[in-house]
Design a protein around this motif. Structure first.
Motif, PDB file in Angstrom:
ATOM      1  N   UNK A  73       0.861  -1.184   0.000  1.00  0.00           N
ATOM      2  CA  UNK A  73       0.000   0.000   0.000  1.00  0.00           C
ATOM      3  C   UNK A  73       0.896   1.233   0.000  1.00  0.00           C
ATOM      4  N   UNK A  74       0.648   2.112  -0.945  1.00  0.00           N
ATOM      5  CA  UNK A  74       1.469   3.312  -1.030  1.00  0.00           C
ATOM      6  C   UNK A  74       1.230   4.210   0.186  1.00  0.00           C
ATOM      7  N   UNK A  75       2.288   4.804   0.739  1.00  0.00           N
ATOM      8  CA  UNK A  75       2.126   5.703   1.896  1.00  0.00           C
ATOM      9  C   UNK A  75       1.123   6.814   1.615  1.00  0.00           C
ATOM     10  N   UNK A  76       0.208   7.017   2.550  1.00  0.00           N
ATOM     11  CA  UNK A  76      -0.802   8.063   2.427  1.00  0.00           C
ATOM     12  C   UNK A  76      -2.124   7.595   1.869  1.00  0.00           C
ATOM     13  N   UNK A  77      -2.166   6.402   1.285  1.00  0.00           N
ATOM     14  CA  UNK A  77      -3.396   5.917   0.645  1.00  0.00           C
ATOM     15  C   UNK A  77      -4.560   5.823   1.624  1.00  0.00           C
ATOM     16  N   UNK A  78      -4.296   5.385   2.825  1.00  0.00           N
ATOM     17  CA  UNK A  78      -5.356   5.138   3.803  1.00  0.00           C
ATOM     18  C   UNK A  78      -5.543   6.277   4.808  1.00  0.00           C
ATOM     19  N   UNK A  79      -4.789   7.339   4.645  1.00  0.00           N
ATOM     20  CA  UNK A  79      -4.850   8.429   5.630  1.00  0.00           C
ATOM     21  C   UNK A  79      -6.219   9.104   5.685  1.00  0.00           C
ATOM     22  N   UNK A  94       0.611 -10.252   0.257  1.00  0.00           N
ATOM     23  CA  UNK A  94       1.385  -9.125   0.748  1.00  0.00           C
ATOM     24  C   UNK A  94       2.884  -9.403   0.689  1.00  0.00           C
ATOM     25  N   UNK A  95       3.605  -8.435   0.146  1.00  0.00           N
ATOM     26  CA  UNK A  95       5.062  -8.531   0.070  1.00  0.00           C
ATOM     27  C   UNK A  95       5.646  -7.809   1.281  1.00  0.00           C
ATOM     28  N   UNK A  96       6.129  -8.572   2.234  1.00  0.00           N
ATOM     29  CA  UNK A  96       6.543  -7.999   3.521  1.00  0.00           C
ATOM     30  C   UNK A  96       8.002  -7.562   3.498  1.00  0.00           C
ATOM     31  N   UNK A  97       8.275  -6.577   2.649  1.00  0.00           N
ATOM     32  CA  UNK A  97       9.564  -5.910   2.709  1.00  0.00           C
ATOM     33  C   UNK A  97       9.353  -4.586   3.433  1.00  0.00           C
ATOM     34  N   UNK A  98      10.304  -3.677   3.334  1.00  0.00           N
ATOM     35  CA  UNK A  98      10.214  -2.438   4.098  1.00  0.00           C
ATOM     36  C   UNK A  98       9.025  -1.586   3.676  1.00  0.00           C
ATOM     37  N   UNK A  99       8.545  -1.754   2.441  1.00  0.00           N
ATOM     38  CA  UNK A  99       7.431  -0.939   1.960  1.00  0.00           C
ATOM     39  C   UNK A  99       6.115  -1.260   2.660  1.00  0.00           C
ATOM     40  N   UNK A 100       6.044  -2.402   3.362  1.00  0.00           N
ATOM     41  CA  UNK A 100       4.807  -2.779   4.053  1.00  0.00           C
ATOM     42  C   UNK A 100       4.681  -2.071   5.399  1.00  0.00           C
ATOM     43  N   UNK A 101       5.712  -1.346   5.794  1.00  0.00           N
ATOM     44  CA  UNK A 101       5.694  -0.677   7.101  1.00  0.00           C
ATOM     45  C   UNK A 101       4.552   0.321   7.219  1.00  0.00           C
ATOM     46  N   UNK A 102       4.238   1.032   6.116  1.00  0.00           N
ATOM     47  CA  UNK A 102       3.142   2.010   6.178  1.00  0.00           C
ATOM     48  C   UNK A 102       1.833   1.313   6.548  1.00  0.00           C
ATOM     49  N   UNK A 103       1.515   0.223   5.846  1.00  0.00           N
ATOM     50  CA  UNK A 103       0.275  -0.499   6.126  1.00  0.00           C
ATOM     51  C   UNK A 103       0.280  -1.039   7.554  1.00  0.00           C
ATOM     52  N   UNK A 104       1.389  -1.615   7.969  1.00  0.00           N
ATOM     53  CA  UNK A 104       1.484  -2.179   9.329  1.00  0.00           C
ATOM     54  C   UNK A 104       1.249  -1.091  10.389  1.00  0.00           C
ATOM     55  N   UNK A 105       1.886   0.043  10.221  1.00  0.00           N
ATOM     56  CA  UNK A 105       1.737   1.115  11.202  1.00  0.00           C
ATOM     57  C   UNK A 105       0.338   1.711  11.176  1.00  0.00           C
TER      58      UNK A 105
END
Length: 211
Positions: A73-79, A94-105
C-alpha cells in the motif's frame, strides 16, 4: 447501533451525497450508502486489484479488500479513512519488505484487529506470517536504512568527542598557565627575600667594628 454524530452542515453534505450516490463512480468497487450511520460501505473484494483504488469518502465505515492481488500500500493511501469500523484485507499476497511498514503502522493505529488477517506471501522466510508478528529486523530492505541512521549517530558522536577534546585541551592550557604563574610569583618572592640576609649581616659587622 450507535449513530455517528454530525453537524447540520455535514448532514446536509451527506444528504447531497445520498441524492447523487447512484451517480458516484466507485468503479471497480461497489459502494453502498449506509443511511443509519451516514457512512459508506465500499466492497472492493475479489476484483483482482493490484493496488487500492481511490477511496470515495473519508466517511467509509466498512471496507472490503480481501481476495485481491495486493502486495503493498502506497504511503498516504489510507490516511483519509477516519471512521473505519470493519476492514478486511485477507487473502492478498502481501510482500513484507520495508514498503509494508506504512500499512502495518496504519493498521496498528487505526484498526489493530486486521493485523492478524493480513499475512505475508513473500519473501519466502516470512510466508504465512501475519503483519502483527513482524518486527523491524525481519523486514527486508529496512536494514538498508540503518547505515544512514548509524551515520547520523556517528557524526553526532564525533562532534561530541571533538567538543570534549577541545574542552580538555582548554582546561590543560589553563592548568599549565596557572602552574607557570604560581612558579613565577614564587621566584619573585624568593628573589626579594634572599638579599635581606647578607644586608642584615653587613650591618651587624659594621656595628661590631665600631664597638
Amino acid at each position: 447501533m450507535h449513530k455517528m454524530k454530525m453537524s447540520p452542515t455535514e448532514g446536509l453534505v451527506m444528504l447531497l451525497l445520498l441524492s447523487t450516490a447512484e451517480a458516484r463512480n466507485c468503479s471497480p468497487c461497489i459502494c453502498e450508502y449506509l443511511e443509519e450511520t451516514w457512512t459508506w460501505k465500499v466492497d472492493c473484494s475479489s476484483l483482482g486489484l493490484i493496488k487500492i483504488p481511490p477511496l470515495v469518502s473519508a466517511h467509509i465505515r466498512i471496507l472490503y479488500l480481501q481476495n485481491n492481488r495486493l502486495t503493498t500500500v502506497r504511503p498516504g493511501t489510507l490516511d483519509i479513512l477516519r471512521n473505519v469500523k470493519e476492514l478486511n484485507m485477507s487473502n492478498n499476497p502481501w510482500n513484507c519488505d520495508c514498503s509494508i511498514l506504512y500499512l502495518k503502522q496504519w493498521l496498528e493505529d487505526s484498526h489493530p484487529a486486521s493485523l492478524a488477517n493480513a499475512t505475508c506471501a513473500t519473501p519466502a522466510h516470512l510466508r504465512t506470517k501475519s503483519l502483527s508478528q513482524l518486527s523491524g529486523n525481519e523486514l527486508e530492505g529496512c536494514r538498508k536504512l540503518l547505515p544512514i541512521k548509524c551515520l547520523d549517530f556517528l557524526w553526532r558522536d564525533l562532534i561530541l568527542i571533538l567538543m570534549a577534546i577541545l574542552v580538555l585541551i582548554f582546561a590543560s592550557c589553563i592548568l599549565h598557565y596557572s602552574k607557570k604563574l604560581v612558579s613565577q610569583v614564587s621566584r619573585k618572592q624568593q628573589s626579594c627575600e634572599v638579599p635581606l640576609l647578607p644586608w642584615h649581616e653587613l650591618e651587624t659587622q659594621k656595628i661590631r667594628k665600631r664597638l
